[in-house]
Motif scaffolding. Sequence first.
Motif, PDB file in Angstrom:
ATOM      1  N   GLU A  76     -26.284 -81.466 -77.322  1.00  0.00           N
ATOM      2  CA  GLU A  76     -27.294 -81.554 -78.386  1.00  0.00           C
ATOM      3  C   GLU A  76     -27.107 -80.363 -79.320  1.00  0.00           C
ATOM      4  O   GLU A  76     -27.077 -79.220 -78.888  1.00  0.00           O
ATOM      5  CB  GLU A  76     -28.689 -81.539 -77.747  1.00  0.00           C
ATOM      6  N   ALA A  93     -32.658 -79.167 -77.342  1.00  0.00           N
ATOM      7  CA  ALA A  93     -31.960 -79.117 -76.055  1.00  0.00           C
ATOM      8  C   ALA A  93     -32.797 -78.390 -75.013  1.00  0.00           C
ATOM      9  O   ALA A  93     -32.908 -78.830 -73.862  1.00  0.00           O
ATOM     10  CB  ALA A  93     -30.600 -78.430 -76.220  1.00  0.00           C
ATOM     11  N   MET A  99     -25.590 -76.659 -71.262  1.00  0.00           N
ATOM     12  CA  MET A  99     -25.982 -77.206 -72.559  1.00  0.00           C
ATOM     13  C   MET A  99     -24.857 -76.941 -73.554  1.00  0.00           C
ATOM     14  O   MET A  99     -24.435 -75.791 -73.727  1.00  0.00           O
ATOM     15  CB  MET A  99     -27.285 -76.575 -73.058  1.00  0.00           C
TER      16      MET A  99
END
Length: 251
Positions: A7, A13, A30
């Motif tokens: 993201e 995120a 992430m």
Amino acid sequence: MKVIIIEDEKPAARRLGRLLAELNVEVSTMLHSVEEAIVWFGENNHPDLIFLDIQLSDGLSFEIFDAIEVKSAIIFTTAYDEYALQAFKLNSIDYLLKPIDGEELESAVKKYRSLKPRFQKLTLDFDDIKKLLVDPLEREFKKRFTIKVGQHLKIINADEVECFYSENKGTYAATMDGRNYLLDTTLENLETELEPKSFFRVNRKFCVNIDHIKDIVSYTNSRLQIKLKHFSEQEIIVSRERVKNFKLWLE
């Protein structure tokens, strides 16, 4: 279960990570761009599940899978109009429309867990999905509905409908003549069938027609209240999570 988020909007995120933590799902990584993801997949074991945004800062996330072989299940997180998401369902993949709703996220995670024993290798036709996303003009949307009224069938044009709403496990069309008709469908199905330029789902209960909005008023907790030209039986409130996308839709 190893989970990663791809993201480009870091606050989004982090919020998704917090929502997943509440469901006892730990996010290990992430990633925020196509380039970063390609490098990461080349150096790490693939996760069980990817939460994947479609539009990243440096391109469509499908470019990741042009460079690598997909070995993970995917739940899409996207702000794209619902009509472009039909292709995802063909592959038993779930999707979450941004801003992500906690209950919908929980449902998606439960779906993945129920399907997990069947996941050996996930094959996606990304070319078909990309075609839907970048060239949706050929898509035909529902223009009319056939409704049974007693012993008769009544035809209602979509542009006559001020809003669709759910109540007592039924789905109704409220028309500009003040009538409410029970439909043999759900709001979830209607989202994929209606012209997205005309109809917007403002909360879990209502989907409104832009041509029948009379007024929009500020409401509590950063929400908006919609007033339609004729329908006044219930308040229609744009949920706080959908206000941003609603304003973009109005433009």
